[in-house]
Structures are given as C-alpha cells and as structure tokens.
Design a protein around this motif. Sequence first.
Motif, PDB file in Angstrom:
ATOM      1  N   LEU A 190     -10.922 -16.285   0.721  1.00  0.00           N
ATOM      2  CA  LEU A 190     -11.511 -15.025   0.286  1.00  0.00           C
ATOM      3  C   LEU A 190     -13.029 -15.117   0.320  1.00  0.00           C
ATOM      4  O   LEU A 190     -13.604 -16.144  -0.011  1.00  0.00           O
ATOM      5  CB  LEU A 190     -11.022 -14.665  -1.117  1.00  0.00           C
ATOM      6  N   ALA A 236     -17.152  -4.102   5.645  1.00  0.00           N
ATOM      7  CA  ALA A 236     -16.983  -5.113   4.593  1.00  0.00           C
ATOM      8  C   ALA A 236     -16.370  -6.358   5.219  1.00  0.00           C
ATOM      9  O   ALA A 236     -15.974  -6.355   6.387  1.00  0.00           O
ATOM     10  CB  ALA A 236     -16.092  -4.587   3.474  1.00  0.00           C
ATOM     11  N   LYS A 286      -5.281  -9.855  -2.208  1.00  0.00           N
ATOM     12  CA  LYS A 286      -5.885 -11.182  -2.306  1.00  0.00           C
ATOM     13  C   LYS A 286      -4.809 -12.265  -2.395  1.00  0.00           C
ATOM     14  O   LYS A 286      -4.950 -13.335  -1.790  1.00  0.00           O
ATOM     15  CB  LYS A 286      -6.810 -11.240  -3.524  1.00  0.00           C
ATOM     16  N   GLN A 290     -10.771   0.190   1.163  1.00  0.00           N
ATOM     17  CA  GLN A 290     -11.054  -0.126  -0.237  1.00  0.00           C
ATOM     18  C   GLN A 290      -9.926  -0.956  -0.842  1.00  0.00           C
ATOM     19  O   GLN A 290     -10.153  -1.939  -1.554  1.00  0.00           O
ATOM     20  CB  GLN A 290     -11.233   1.188  -1.021  1.00  0.00           C
ATOM     21  N   PHE A 291      -8.689  -0.568  -0.535  1.00  0.00           N
ATOM     22  CA  PHE A 291      -7.520  -1.298  -1.024  1.00  0.00           C
ATOM     23  C   PHE A 291      -7.511  -2.727  -0.489  1.00  0.00           C
ATOM     24  O   PHE A 291      -7.285  -3.691  -1.230  1.00  0.00           O
ATOM     25  CB  PHE A 291      -6.251  -0.555  -0.590  1.00  0.00           C
ATOM     26  N   GLU A 316      -9.990   4.802   2.022  1.00  0.00           N
ATOM     27  CA  GLU A 316      -9.188   4.369   0.874  1.00  0.00           C
ATOM     28  C   GLU A 316      -8.407   3.096   1.209  1.00  0.00           C
ATOM     29  O   GLU A 316      -8.261   2.203   0.366  1.00  0.00           O
ATOM     30  CB  GLU A 316      -8.229   5.488   0.456  1.00  0.00           C
ATOM     31  N   TYR A 370       0.821  -1.203   0.000  1.00  0.00           N
ATOM     32  CA  TYR A 370       0.000   0.000   0.000  1.00  0.00           C
ATOM     33  C   TYR A 370       0.859   1.258   0.000  1.00  0.00           C
ATOM     34  O   TYR A 370       0.598   2.207  -0.747  1.00  0.00           O
ATOM     35  CB  TYR A 370      -0.929   0.004   1.215  1.00  0.00           C
ATOM     36  N   THR A 410     -18.966   1.751   5.603  1.00  0.00           N
ATOM     37  CA  THR A 410     -17.568   1.330   5.408  1.00  0.00           C
ATOM     38  C   THR A 410     -17.323  -0.130   5.787  1.00  0.00           C
ATOM     39  O   THR A 410     -16.217  -0.628   5.623  1.00  0.00           O
ATOM     40  CB  THR A 410     -16.609   2.215   6.241  1.00  0.00           C
ATOM     41  N   THR A 414      -9.907  -4.619   0.441  1.00  0.00           N
ATOM     42  CA  THR A 414     -11.010  -5.466   0.003  1.00  0.00           C
ATOM     43  C   THR A 414     -11.109  -5.641  -1.509  1.00  0.00           C
ATOM     44  O   THR A 414     -11.915  -6.452  -1.978  1.00  0.00           O
ATOM     45  CB  THR A 414     -12.352  -4.923   0.530  1.00  0.00           C
ATOM     46  N   THR A 415     -10.294  -4.905  -2.270  1.00  0.00           N
ATOM     47  CA  THR A 415     -10.418  -5.004  -3.737  1.00  0.00           C
ATOM     48  C   THR A 415      -9.112  -5.292  -4.469  1.00  0.00           C
ATOM     49  O   THR A 415      -9.151  -5.794  -5.597  1.00  0.00           O
ATOM     50  CB  THR A 415     -10.999  -3.696  -4.328  1.00  0.00           C
ATOM     51  N   ASP A 416      -7.973  -4.984  -3.867  1.00  0.00           N
ATOM     52  CA  ASP A 416      -6.705  -5.090  -4.596  1.00  0.00           C
ATOM     53  C   ASP A 416      -6.284  -6.549  -4.797  1.00  0.00           C
ATOM     54  O   ASP A 416      -6.325  -7.357  -3.857  1.00  0.00           O
ATOM     55  CB  ASP A 416      -5.602  -4.336  -3.836  1.00  0.00           C
ATOM     56  N   ASN A 417      -5.853  -6.882  -5.992  1.00  0.00           N
ATOM     57  CA  ASN A 417      -5.448  -8.259  -6.317  1.00  0.00           C
ATOM     58  C   ASN A 417      -4.188  -8.683  -5.575  1.00  0.00           C
ATOM     59  O   ASN A 417      -4.012  -9.865  -5.262  1.00  0.00           O
ATOM     60  CB  ASN A 417      -5.245  -8.411  -7.824  1.00  0.00           C
TER      61      ASN A 417
END
Length: 265
Positions: A264, A113, A254, A245-246, A242, A58, A111, A248-251
């Motif tokens: 996941l 998740a 994962k 968000q990173f 932000e 990050y 927010t 929960t969404t960044d590959n």
Amino acid sequence: MKRRQIIAFLSAAVVSCLIAVGWPFMTPSPVLAQSNVNLLVSAAASMKDALEDIKPLYQKNNPNINISYNFGASGALQQQIEQGAPADVFISAAKRQVDALEQKGLLLPGTRAILAKNRLVLVVPKNRTGVTSFYNLRDANIRRVAMGEPRSVPAGQYAQQVLQKLKLLPQIQPKLVYGNNVRQVLAVVESGNADAGLVYSTDAKISDKVKVVVAADEKYHSPIIYPLAVVKSSKNSNAAKEFVQFLTTDNQVKAVLRKYGFILP
C-alpha cells in the motif's frame, strides 16, 4: 352538460392519458432514476485477480453500477485510450503511461492517485534447481529467459533496467523471450518454455508452478507504482470518480490488495 363542465371533463381525460402513457415531461419513475451505469476499467494485467475480488465488494453497495474490466499491458491500454477507445478509469503498472495521457489532456484533472506498489522478482519453474541469483542467467543451462516487452509492458521496462544495472543485458540478450503482458511471462515460465522469468511478486504469489529466486533491489529500477485516474472522455465521470475514491480509501480494498501481496502507498 354545460360548456365549462365539458372543457373540465376533457382536460381531466387528457391529463389521465398523458400519465398513463408516461409522457416525458412527467416526473421520471424510480426505475429510470436508478438506471444502471456501465463502467469500463482498463487495468494492468497484474491487477487482474485483486480487481476481480474487489468488484463484488463495490457492487454490493452499488448494485446499479456494472463494472467491466479490460486487462492488458499498460502501454497497450494507453494507446487504446489515445486512439479513442472507450474507458472510464485507467489503472497502470507504471507512472510513465499515466504521465503521457495526462500531458495530452486525456485524463480528468484532480482524479489521479496511487493505488498500490509492487516488487520485481526473478522466478524459475518449481522443480528447477541451481539458480540462486540474477547472475545465473548467464549459465549455459539457462537457455530462455522471459520478460515483458519493454516498449509496452512496465514489468519489461523494470526488468530491462535491472539487467542493465547488473551489466547482464548484453550477455543474456540472445536468450530473451518477450511477453505481451506480465501474465504471459508468468505462463511461459509455468509451462517450462522458459528457464527463468522476471515478473511481479504478486504474480509469483498466485502461482504454485514457479518459485521466487530473488527480488530485484529497488535501487536498480524505477519505483513500481500503480497510478490510476478517470479518463476525461468518460460518459460516467461521476460514477468513475466514486469508484476511484472507493479503490483508494476503502479498508476492504486495502485488505484484498494486501492478500495478493501488493504494497500500500
């Protein structure tokens, strides 16, 4: 020199001085505009290794965001937030703690998740033999069984549920030793100070001193999920959103979670 020229000269001089000393009404410098932001993330102890690996990923693209972690038992972290301790993001190892904070209005709406899922496993020291199921915990040669403290440690809550479903809890209650977080439980088994323990599969995966006997059937305990949310009192809520968000969404995130054995959502 004429009066009008003198006034113009003095005005120019005053403006030059104001610029030189950085008068606060002037446009902020790029350095101030890019000043560092400090984010404090309170997270379940079982997420430690994964989150430490995620941090540089990050910060590579966000060099002005400093991330600090506060790892511990989810219940203890929940209490800290309720008592006003600083935190920007909360990551729990169970739904219960996040539900409690949300009901008290301590989380930023919209927010929340789910970051990951996990499994509960029975582990023993690497060199121990003769333990093949949860029912072996009743054996006389199993003197100490480690688990998280159920009131504050989600792994302990899940372990208690499993032992109750298997009707083992009354029989092995005198053998139980409790850890303040799941990593303490792992350490007790690694050291041989407990003959067996109940931890997450991700904890067992990072240790070469224990072996997994069996995974608990998921029908015997509540779903093991890791919810996260921004804390309402955060002074850096935009940066915190932000970061969530990173996560929960960044590959790349994962990939790190998979590496450590997390499931996941």
